[in-house]
Design an enzyme around this catalytic site. Structure first.
Site, PDB file in Angstrom:
ATOM      1  N   PHE A 185      28.290  40.954  42.749  1.00 41.50           N
ATOM      2  CA  PHE A 185      27.460  42.104  42.396  1.00 41.50           C
ATOM      3  C   PHE A 185      27.022  42.815  43.671  1.00 41.50           C
ATOM      4  O   PHE A 185      26.505  42.199  44.597  1.00 41.50           O
ATOM      5  CB  PHE A 185      26.243  41.675  41.581  1.00 41.50           C
ATOM      6  CG  PHE A 185      25.486  42.855  41.042  1.00 41.50           C
ATOM      7  CD1 PHE A 185      25.936  43.541  39.928  1.00 41.50           C
ATOM      8  CD2 PHE A 185      24.338  43.307  41.683  1.00 41.50           C
ATOM      9  CE1 PHE A 185      25.259  44.657  39.454  1.00 41.50           C
ATOM     10  CE2 PHE A 185      23.658  44.418  41.214  1.00 41.50           C
ATOM     11  CZ  PHE A 185      24.118  45.090  40.097  1.00 41.50           C
ATOM     12  N   ASP A 209      35.095  48.038  37.553  1.00 44.14           N
ATOM     13  CA  ASP A 209      34.782  46.632  37.298  1.00 44.14           C
ATOM     14  C   ASP A 209      35.676  46.155  36.146  1.00 44.14           C
ATOM     15  O   ASP A 209      36.830  45.798  36.371  1.00 44.14           O
ATOM     16  CB  ASP A 209      33.271  46.555  36.993  1.00 44.14           C
ATOM     17  CG  ASP A 209      32.737  45.155  36.835  1.00 44.14           C
ATOM     18  OD1 ASP A 209      33.156  44.265  37.585  1.00 44.14           O
ATOM     19  OD2 ASP A 209      31.879  44.937  35.966  1.00 44.14           O
TER      20      ASP A 209
HETATM   21  P1  IMP Z   1      33.278  49.120  34.224  1.00 42.72           P
HETATM   22  O1  IMP Z   1      32.989  47.679  33.873  1.00 42.72           O
HETATM   23  O2  IMP Z   1      34.559  49.235  35.027  1.00 42.72           O
HETATM   24  O3  IMP Z   1      33.284  49.975  33.001  1.00 42.72           O
HETATM   25  O4  IMP Z   1      32.105  49.598  35.163  1.00 42.72           O
HETATM   26  C1  IMP Z   1      30.988  50.205  34.608  1.00 42.72           C
HETATM   27  C2  IMP Z   1      29.910  50.510  35.581  1.00 42.72           C
HETATM   28  O5  IMP Z   1      29.211  49.314  35.852  1.00 42.72           O
HETATM   29  C3  IMP Z   1      30.265  51.052  36.963  1.00 42.72           C
HETATM   30  O6  IMP Z   1      30.543  52.433  36.968  1.00 42.72           O
HETATM   31  C4  IMP Z   1      28.973  50.755  37.684  1.00 42.72           C
HETATM   32  O7  IMP Z   1      28.016  51.757  37.432  1.00 42.72           O
HETATM   33  C5  IMP Z   1      28.544  49.441  37.057  1.00 42.72           C
HETATM   34  N1  IMP Z   1      28.881  48.296  37.933  1.00 42.72           N
HETATM   35  C6  IMP Z   1      29.929  47.454  37.858  1.00 42.72           C
HETATM   36  N2  IMP Z   1      29.881  46.522  38.828  1.00 42.72           N
HETATM   37  C7  IMP Z   1      28.758  46.788  39.539  1.00 42.72           C
HETATM   38  C8  IMP Z   1      28.137  46.170  40.699  1.00 42.72           C
HETATM   39  O8  IMP Z   1      28.618  45.180  41.298  1.00 42.72           O
HETATM   40  N3  IMP Z   1      26.980  46.741  41.129  1.00 42.72           N
HETATM   41  C9  IMP Z   1      26.401  47.826  40.527  1.00 42.72           C
HETATM   42  N4  IMP Z   1      26.950  48.426  39.452  1.00 42.72           N
HETATM   43  C10 IMP Z   1      28.118  47.905  38.964  1.00 42.72           C
END
Ligand code: IMP
Ligand code: MG
Length: 181
Positions: free
Chosen positions: A153, A104
């Protein structure tokens, strides 16, 4: 459509599509690492289903390890310290492929990269089932991407909404708040 806690979700990616894309990713990895051995590092909790399915399709010599990223308040005055929990194996001189459910903002992946590089592996690449480029502001772009998606999401196939929905076989997206729908 399904209801999880207070939110409504609609089907976004079918189980068949997910499996097809996982097979494609595994094939690419098998080709790219031919003649080498890979240590897969799966990031818990979200990636457990992806890790399990892709691992079955890997034909090169391989191992797998499951880690968790934790952030705790260190003894230093400045901020928080990141730690990789569960990495009990020596990664020096190994080829590593990180398995993520979703990239994300990219913050998690950046933390893992920094922590792994300290142990001097031969190489580190990222394989993620889902990638949201519009939300990404990290330093390490994923090398193997299953589905590139907009900034929506999603839940299912390991991904949660407040810990619920991980068991779903398909991937669902949050239904828009359009009152006409
Ligand atoms: P980051 O923002 O790339 O560090 O992502 C961190 C974590 O946020 C991911 O490993 C997921 O566990 C969670 N995450 C990000 N986007 C979503 C989503 O759309 N649905 C569910 N979990 C999410
Ligand atoms: Mg995750």
């Amino acid at each position: 459509m399904i209801q999880i806690l207070d939110k409504t979700f609609e089907t976004y990616i079918s189980p068949e599509k997910i499996q097809e894309e996982i097979n494609n990713l595994a094939q690419k990895i098998n080709q790219d690492y031919a003649g080498k051995e890979v240590l897969f590092i799966a990031v818990l909790n979200g990636s457990f289903m992806f890790a399990s399915d892709i691992f079955k399709k890997i034909t090169i010599p391989c191992e797998i390890s499951f880690v968790k990223v934790s952030s705790y308040k260190g003894t230093q005055t400045t901020g928080r310290v990141d730690e990789l929990i569960g990495l009990n194996t020596d990664i020096t001189d190994k080829h590593i492929v990180i398995l993520e459910d979703i990239v994300d903002t990219g913050i998690t992946i950046d933390k893992i990269f920094t922590l792994l590089r300290a142990h001097q592996p031969s190489s580190v690449k990222i394989a993620t089932l889902l990638y949201k480029p519009d939300a990404f502001k990290g330093k390490n772009e994923p090398h193997y991407v299953g589905f590139t998606i907009p900034n929506v999401f999603v839940v299912g196939f390991g991904l949660d909404y407040n810990e619920k929905g991980r068991n779903l076989e398909a991937i669902y997206q949050l239904k828009g708040n359009d009152p006409a729908q």
